[in-house]
Design a protein around this motif. Structure first.
Motif, PDB file in Angstrom:
ATOM      1  N   GLN A 138      -8.197  -2.909  -7.538  1.00  0.00           N
ATOM      2  CA  GLN A 138      -9.102  -1.846  -7.100  1.00  0.00           C
ATOM      3  C   GLN A 138      -8.485  -0.463  -7.277  1.00  0.00           C
ATOM      4  N   GLN A 139      -7.159  -0.416  -7.337  1.00  0.00           N
ATOM      5  CA  GLN A 139      -6.461   0.865  -7.565  1.00  0.00           C
ATOM      6  C   GLN A 139      -6.286   1.163  -9.053  1.00  0.00           C
ATOM      7  N   GLY A 140      -6.737   0.271  -9.921  1.00  0.00           N
ATOM      8  CA  GLY A 140      -6.666   0.508 -11.355  1.00  0.00           C
ATOM      9  C   GLY A 140      -5.620  -0.300 -12.103  1.00  0.00           C
ATOM     10  N   TRP A 141      -4.904  -1.181 -11.404  1.00  0.00           N
ATOM     11  CA  TRP A 141      -3.921  -2.029 -12.064  1.00  0.00           C
ATOM     12  C   TRP A 141      -4.604  -3.214 -12.735  1.00  0.00           C
ATOM     13  N   SER A 199       0.957   2.902  -3.900  1.00  0.00           N
ATOM     14  CA  SER A 199       0.112   4.094  -3.916  1.00  0.00           C
ATOM     15  C   SER A 199       0.817   5.280  -4.574  1.00  0.00           C
ATOM     16  N   TRP A 201      -6.448  -5.748  -4.118  1.00  0.00           N
ATOM     17  CA  TRP A 201      -6.214  -4.340  -3.778  1.00  0.00           C
ATOM     18  C   TRP A 201      -5.619  -3.592  -4.962  1.00  0.00           C
ATOM     19  N   LEU A 202      -4.621  -4.167  -5.604  1.00  0.00           N
ATOM     20  CA  LEU A 202      -4.026  -3.514  -6.774  1.00  0.00           C
ATOM     21  C   LEU A 202      -5.066  -3.285  -7.864  1.00  0.00           C
ATOM     22  N   LYS A 243       1.921   5.104 -10.825  1.00  0.00           N
ATOM     23  CA  LYS A 243       0.836   5.152 -11.793  1.00  0.00           C
ATOM     24  C   LYS A 243       0.411   3.722 -12.115  1.00  0.00           C
ATOM     25  N   PRO A 244      -0.877   3.401 -11.997  1.00  0.00           N
ATOM     26  CA  PRO A 244      -1.309   2.029 -12.281  1.00  0.00           C
ATOM     27  C   PRO A 244      -0.990   1.587 -13.697  1.00  0.00           C
ATOM     28  N   VAL A 263       0.835  -1.197   0.000  1.00  0.00           N
ATOM     29  CA  VAL A 263       0.000   0.000   0.000  1.00  0.00           C
ATOM     30  C   VAL A 263       0.872   1.251   0.000  1.00  0.00           C
TER      31      VAL A 263
END
Length: 232
Positions: free
Chosen positions: A82-85, A59, A79-80, A62-63, A55
């Protein structure tokens, strides 16, 4: 209570149930059969929470595309995503991967996730490449994580990052078997495994507190973050 993947010592792709040495009777946590057996139950093995160093570091990025080696039930992958990866979760346990895929579907990120069954001891990128390659609390026998770092690095795109986090053989793990202690590492030991063309951004022990058996203890996360130089 479900165990946090980042709060217990892992051998091979995952951690053991506790820090007690039952060397004569415990399953061989370096082998896939032990993990397939462990994932045979109905309950989740891990909390599903992302590991804290992931995290912290991801964070800032850039994804793009990511690979999580030793993904277990997929907490970090989810989690990744969900962050756009767009994330590939890799593990040597087919049953663990099946659980991870189901968890990704339940989280609504199955369209951003792929799965790859591979033994980290024999990892070969085989032409695959990613903007982020990460591994958390994966421990290989006899200090082989240094070699693994070099092989994981081969899957990093120019301008991309490699993040490897694990347990150090610190005092609170003194009850572990000698083979498990040899599988742990401090961050600076991994630097030798990096090939040419990587700059080290972080190679340090990061202290944090965790709760085990109702007691708060201080541990170190052995954290290596390196960037492959070249065009983004």
């Amino acid at each position: 209570m479900h165990t946090h993947a980042d709060d217990t010592p892992r051998t091979h792709d995952h951690s053991t149930d506790d820090a007690t040495d039952h060397a004569a009777t415990e399953p061989d946590f370096f082998e896939v059969a032990s993990w397939d057996d462990r994932y045979d139950g109905d309950d989740s093995v891990w909390s599903g929470n992302p590991n804290p160093q992931l995290v912290t570091e991801a964070s800032k990025l850039k994804p793009g595309s990511a690979l999580d080696v030793g993904c277990g039930e997929g907490g970090d992958v989810i989690w990744l995503a969900q962050q756009g990866w767009h994330v590939t979760g890799a593990d040597f346990s087919a049953k663990g991967l099946a659980r991870a895929a189901q968890h990704a579907k339940e989280a609504g990120v199955d369209d951003r996730t792929d799965w790859w069954q591979v033994d980290a001891r024999e990892f070969d990128a085989a032409g695959r490449s990613y903007d982020l390659v990460t591994s958390h609390f994966l421990h290989l026998p006899d200090g082989r994580m240094v070699d693994a770092v070099g092989r994981f690095a081969s899957a990093v795109n120019p301008g991309g990052h490699l993040l490897v986090v694990g347990h150090s053989p610190a005092a609170h793990f003194t009850q572990l078997s000698e083979s498990k202690r040899r599988a742990m590492f401090v961050a600076e030991e991994l630097v030798a495994g990096l090939p040419d063309g990587f700059e080290v951004i972080v190679a340090e022990q990061r202290p944090r507190s965790v709760v085990r058996d109702g007691k708060t203890i201080d541990i170190d996360d052995s954290t290596l973050l390196a960037r492959r130089t070249g065009a983004e």
